[in-house]
Write a protein that holds these residues in place. Structure first.
Motif, PDB file in Angstrom:
ATOM      1  N   PHE A 101      -4.141  41.757 -48.393  1.00 36.36           N
ATOM      2  CA  PHE A 101      -2.685  41.582 -48.466  1.00 36.36           C
ATOM      3  C   PHE A 101      -2.141  42.589 -49.428  1.00 36.36           C
ATOM      4  O   PHE A 101      -2.640  42.827 -50.548  1.00 36.36           O
ATOM      5  CB  PHE A 101      -2.362  40.113 -48.676  1.00 36.36           C
ATOM      6  CG  PHE A 101      -2.702  39.046 -47.768  1.00 36.36           C
ATOM      7  CD1 PHE A 101      -1.556  38.341 -46.911  1.00 36.36           C
ATOM      8  CD2 PHE A 101      -3.933  38.625 -47.540  1.00 36.36           C
ATOM      9  CE1 PHE A 101      -1.693  37.748 -46.217  1.00 36.36           C
ATOM     10  CE2 PHE A 101      -4.161  37.678 -46.566  1.00 36.36           C
ATOM     11  CZ  PHE A 101      -3.185  37.052 -45.872  1.00 36.36           C
ATOM     12  N   ILE A 105       2.926  40.638 -51.282  1.00 32.85           N
ATOM     13  CA  ILE A 105       2.853  39.662 -50.200  1.00 32.85           C
ATOM     14  C   ILE A 105       1.918  38.561 -50.992  1.00 32.85           C
ATOM     15  O   ILE A 105       1.057  38.884 -51.160  1.00 32.85           O
ATOM     16  CB  ILE A 105       2.262  40.146 -48.827  1.00 32.85           C
ATOM     17  CG1 ILE A 105       3.089  41.000 -48.299  1.00 32.85           C
ATOM     18  CG2 ILE A 105       1.960  38.780 -47.925  1.00 32.85           C
ATOM     19  CD1 ILE A 105       4.750  40.554 -47.729  1.00 32.85           C
ATOM     20  N   GLU A 107      -0.248  35.268 -50.733  1.00 32.59           N
ATOM     21  CA  GLU A 107      -0.988  34.696 -49.681  1.00 32.59           C
ATOM     22  C   GLU A 107      -0.330  33.156 -49.488  1.00 32.59           C
ATOM     23  O   GLU A 107      -0.311  32.761 -48.304  1.00 32.59           O
ATOM     24  CB  GLU A 107      -2.435  34.654 -50.179  1.00 32.59           C
ATOM     25  CG  GLU A 107      -3.229  36.055 -49.922  1.00 32.59           C
ATOM     26  CD  GLU A 107      -3.108  36.677 -51.185  1.00 32.59           C
ATOM     27  OE1 GLU A 107      -3.853  37.713 -51.278  1.00 32.59           O
ATOM     28  OE2 GLU A 107      -2.289  36.365 -51.887  1.00 32.59           O
ATOM     29  N   ASP A 109       2.553  31.863 -49.691  1.00 32.36           N
ATOM     30  CA  ASP A 109       3.765  31.739 -49.265  1.00 32.36           C
ATOM     31  C   ASP A 109       3.449  32.253 -47.634  1.00 32.36           C
ATOM     32  O   ASP A 109       4.050  31.647 -46.806  1.00 32.36           O
ATOM     33  CB  ASP A 109       4.872  32.875 -49.854  1.00 32.36           C
ATOM     34  CG  ASP A 109       5.928  32.923 -49.166  1.00 32.36           C
ATOM     35  OD1 ASP A 109       6.839  32.047 -49.250  1.00 32.36           O
ATOM     36  OD2 ASP A 109       6.428  33.991 -48.638  1.00 32.36           O
ATOM     37  N   TYR A 110       2.734  33.089 -47.656  1.00 34.18           N
ATOM     38  CA  TYR A 110       2.515  33.844 -46.279  1.00 34.18           C
ATOM     39  C   TYR A 110       1.957  32.809 -45.261  1.00 34.18           C
ATOM     40  O   TYR A 110       2.129  32.648 -44.239  1.00 34.18           O
ATOM     41  CB  TYR A 110       1.693  35.197 -46.493  1.00 34.18           C
ATOM     42  CG  TYR A 110       1.353  35.803 -45.088  1.00 34.18           C
ATOM     43  CD1 TYR A 110       2.248  36.597 -44.247  1.00 34.18           C
ATOM     44  CD2 TYR A 110       0.395  35.503 -44.195  1.00 34.18           C
ATOM     45  CE1 TYR A 110       2.355  37.309 -43.133  1.00 34.18           C
ATOM     46  CE2 TYR A 110      -0.244  36.151 -43.000  1.00 34.18           C
ATOM     47  CZ  TYR A 110       1.031  36.946 -42.511  1.00 34.18           C
ATOM     48  OH  TYR A 110       0.596  37.746 -41.302  1.00 34.18           O
TER      49      TYR A 110
END
Length: 204
Positions: A101, A105, A107, A109-110
């Motif tokens: 990532f 970004i 992880e 949240d994604y």
């Protein structure tokens, strides 16, 4: 079959060690960037080594292109992190966070992982983790310029309520289903357990 480590490439040494030193516990480490992005990454060169003070250690190598990983950058800046452990319900999400990532970004949240505030440090923990240990950096050890051994002192513990017998100070093993790392994309369950009676030494 015998090998001298000096006769093997770094990748070959890695494959030998990870093929036999197993299963290994997994440190699912959360850290925070200068921009407030919460990073979560798994590391299986990990364990706890002491209880007074509570010390853990995990290894962070560089990316293939030579850049430092977000976890190391964040820990070097802030000096704190959380070691979250994983169990079967979280195993797939843990594995997905091992992907590459970009720094902007996060992880959790994604992937839709819930975060919860820590009690003594600024870095949040993974809310659903069966066990989480808030850590302050105890020592960083450089290894050959291409990886760091990160030693952390656990300063606060979080335990999922249904997993812990407060009176006996013991985990309910029938409720705890941790995942271990084997090698490559292989993991293992830990529910097939053996119990031995207490060992008795030879009396003199």
């Amino acid at each position: 079959m015998e090998y001298s480590p000096s006769d093997l490439t770094q990748r070959e040494r890695y494959k030998v060690l990870t093929s036999f030193v197993l299963p290994r516990p997994i440190a699912w480490v959360t850290s925070t960037s200068a921009d407030g992005v919460v990073n979560a990454a798994p590391f299986s060169f990990f364990n706890v080594f002491c209880e007074d003070p509570p010390l853990c250690m995990f290894a962070v190598n560089r990316r293939p292109d030579g850049r430092e990983k977000d976890t190391l950058v964040n820990i070097q800046r802030l000096g704190e992190f959380v070691v979250n452990l994983t169990d079967e319900p979280l195993a797939r999400a843990m594995h997905e966070t091992s992907g590459d990532f970009p720094p902007e970004i996060g992880e959790p949240d994604y992937l839709g992982l819930k975060l919860a505030p820590s009690s003594k440090i600024a870095v949040p923990r993974l809310a659903q983790a069966p066990f989480a240990m808030e850590c302050k950096t105890w020592k960083l050890i450089d290894v050959n310029g291409d990886r760091q051994l990160i030693m952390g002192e656990g300063i606060h513990f979080h335990i999922r309520d249904e997993l812990w017998d407060r009176e006996a100070m013991r985990v309910h093993m029938e409720r705890y289903h941790p995942i271990g790392r084997m090698f490559a994309d292989r993991y293992c369950r830990t529910d097939d357990r053996v119990v031995f009676p207490a060992a008795e030494g030879t009396k003199k």
